[in-house]
Design an enzyme around this catalytic site. Structure first.
Site, short mmCIF file in Angstrom:
data_model
loop_
_atom_site.label_atom_id
_atom_site.label_comp_id
_atom_site.label_asym_id
_atom_site.label_seq_id
_atom_site.Cartn_x
_atom_site.Cartn_y
_atom_site.Cartn_z
N ALA A 64 6.47 -1.69 -0.71
CA ALA A 64 7.53 -2.59 -0.25
C ALA A 64 7.17 -3.18 1.10
CB ALA A 64 8.83 -1.79 -0.12
N GLY A 109 5.41 0.97 -3.95
CA GLY A 109 5.50 -0.10 -4.95
C GLY A 109 4.13 -0.60 -5.40
N GLU A 112 3.30 1.72 -8.08
CA GLU A 112 4.21 1.43 -9.20
C GLU A 112 3.78 0.17 -9.94
OE1 GLU A 112 7.75 1.80 -6.62
OE2 GLU A 112 8.51 3.13 -8.20
N GLU A 132 7.68 7.44 -0.92
CA GLU A 132 9.06 7.00 -0.69
C GLU A 132 9.99 8.07 -0.15
OE1 GLU A 132 7.18 6.03 -3.18
OE2 GLU A 132 7.55 3.93 -3.69
N1 COA Z 1 5.07 -3.74 4.79
C1 COA Z 1 4.92 -4.66 5.75
N2 COA Z 1 3.86 -4.72 6.56
C2 COA Z 1 2.89 -3.82 6.38
C3 COA Z 1 2.98 -2.81 5.39
C4 COA Z 1 4.13 -2.80 4.57
N3 COA Z 1 4.29 -1.91 3.58
N4 COA Z 1 1.87 -2.03 5.45
C5 COA Z 1 1.12 -2.54 6.45
N5 COA Z 1 1.76 -3.60 7.00
C6 COA Z 1 1.32 -4.41 8.15
C7 COA Z 1 1.33 -3.59 9.44
O1 COA Z 1 2.62 -3.52 10.00
C8 COA Z 1 0.36 -4.35 10.29
O2 COA Z 1 0.98 -5.49 10.83
P1 COA Z 1 0.77 -5.88 12.39
O3 COA Z 1 -0.67 -6.27 12.49
O4 COA Z 1 1.74 -7.01 12.58
O5 COA Z 1 1.10 -4.65 13.18
C9 COA Z 1 -0.67 -4.83 9.26
O6 COA Z 1 -0.05 -4.78 8.00
C10 COA Z 1 -1.88 -3.92 9.21
O7 COA Z 1 -1.42 -2.59 9.08
P2 COA Z 1 -2.24 -1.35 9.65
O8 COA Z 1 -1.41 -0.12 9.47
O9 COA Z 1 -2.71 -1.67 11.03
O10 COA Z 1 -3.47 -1.40 8.66
P3 COA Z 1 -4.42 -0.27 8.12
O11 COA Z 1 -5.40 -0.95 7.25
O12 COA Z 1 -4.92 0.59 9.24
O13 COA Z 1 -3.46 0.68 7.20
C11 COA Z 1 -1.89 1.14 5.41
C12 COA Z 1 -2.97 0.18 5.98
C13 COA Z 1 -1.36 0.46 4.17
C14 COA Z 1 -2.53 2.47 5.05
C15 COA Z 1 -0.78 1.37 6.45
O14 COA Z 1 -0.39 0.13 6.99
C16 COA Z 1 0.46 2.03 5.87
O15 COA Z 1 0.49 3.25 5.68
N6 COA Z 1 1.48 1.20 5.52
C17 COA Z 1 2.74 1.69 5.00
C18 COA Z 1 2.59 2.01 3.54
C19 COA Z 1 3.83 2.62 2.94
O16 COA Z 1 4.37 3.62 3.40
N7 COA Z 1 4.27 1.99 1.84
C20 COA Z 1 5.34 2.53 1.05
C21 COA Z 1 6.53 1.67 1.07
S1 COA Z 1 7.76 2.40 0.06
#
Ligand code: COA
Length: 256
Positions: A64, A109, A112, A132
């Site tokens: 998401a 998601g 999913e 989640e």
């Molecule tokens: N929604 C919105 N923005 C997201 C995102 C998400 N799910 N996941 C990453 N981003 C954004 C970050 O906020 C960041 O933005 P910024 O540059 O403005 O700060 C950018 O993408 C890069 O993220 P970053 O964490 O620096 O990249 P990374 O490559 O080191 O790590 C992930 C990538 C996906 C592992 C990490 O961002 C993460 O764990 N995201 C959350 C995932 C999550 O919990 N999803 C489940 C939702 S139910």
């Protein structure tokens, strides 16, 4: 710029999420783009197989869009989750064969979405998980239903209730992905080429037979399989398959 691109080849399309700045998270434009792509592909007679992939090297899809979600009132969250599920179901129930080509983060998601595809190929850097419950919600786009059906209840409970992230080797061992390859898109393309050798109506009906029948009682399942088989009997492609065999040449299927 579109957040979902479609690359059209004859019998195979590539649908690519294009929001690497948010790690291809499922915000409204991405969900709408995927819905439109899934609707378009379902109508295209020539297409047999679709590869679902995404841009950038960090994430197939980070789930998401948590930035968009932060500002959403409750009624809009419900509306969004309805649209998200509609898109996911359109892919899962598509008459075409979808192959997920996964890399990097494939979380929430994102996983999913991958579970809605029929076959999944991942590269070595993939990281899959349903985090989640750690975010105060639960997998609400089919994860609690599709994952246990795929890998069994106990294994799915472990992944969902602990929010654990797993890598390529565990994903392969558990059966979350079908294959692991250095170049996941090339491997998905090879797999798609094999799928595309099948007759279009056969592919659609075989998928329907499996999806609609696997949790039925055996007797009912066999009746369901027969109903799907019957759809192939009056087709021109069935006769072409027999002709091609007799003439020792590859069949030319037209989806008729
Ligand atoms: N929604 C919105 N923005 C997201 C995102 C998400 N799910 N996941 C990453 N981003 C954004 C970050 O906020 C960041 O933005 P910024 O540059 O403005 O700060 C950018 O993408 C890069 O993220 P970053 O964490 O620096 O990249 P990374 O490559 O080191 O790590 C992930 C990538 C996906 C592992 C990490 O961002 C993460 O764990 N995201 C959350 C995932 C999550 O919990 N999803 C489940 C939702 S139910």
């Amino acid at each position: 710029m579109s957040k979902v691109d479609i690359e059209k080849h004859a019998s195979m399309w590539v649908v690519r999420i294009n929001a690497p700045e948010r790690r291809n998270a499922l915000g409204r434009p991405v969900v709408q783009g995927l819905q439109e792509a899934a609707d378009a592909v379902a109508k295209e007679k020539a297409v047999r197989c679709v590869i679902l992939t995404s841009t950038g090297d960090k994430a197939f899809c980070a789930g998401a869009d948590l930035k968009e979600r932060k500002g959403m009132p409750e009624d809009q969250v419900r509306e969004f989750v309805t649209a998200l599920n509609r898109m996911m179901n359109t892919i899962a129930n598509s008459p075409k064969v979808w192959i997920g080509a996964l890399h990097g983060a494939c979380l929430g998601g994102g996983l999913e979405l991958a579970l809605c595809t029929d076959l999944r190929v991942a590269n070595q850097n993939v990281m899959l998980g349903l985090p989640e419950v750690r975010l105060g919600i639960l997998p609400g786009a089919g994860g609690t239903q599709r994952l246990p059906r795929l890998i069994g209840v106990a294994r799915a409970k472990e992944l969902i209730l602990t929010g654990t992230r797993i890598g390529a080797d565990d994903a392969l061992r558990l059966g979350v992905v079908n294959r692991v390859a250095d170049d996941h898109v090339a491997a998905a393309t090879e797999l798609a080429a094999e799928v595309c050798k099948g007759a279009p109506i056969s592919l659609t009906q075989a998928k329907r037979a499996i999806e609609g029948g696997w949790d039925l009682h055996m007797e009912a399942g066999l009746r369901w399989e027969r109903a799907c088989y019957d759809v192939t009997i009056p087709t021109e492609d069935r006769l072409e398959g027999l002709r091609a065999f007799a003439e020792k040449r590859p069949p030319v299927y037209r989806g008729e």
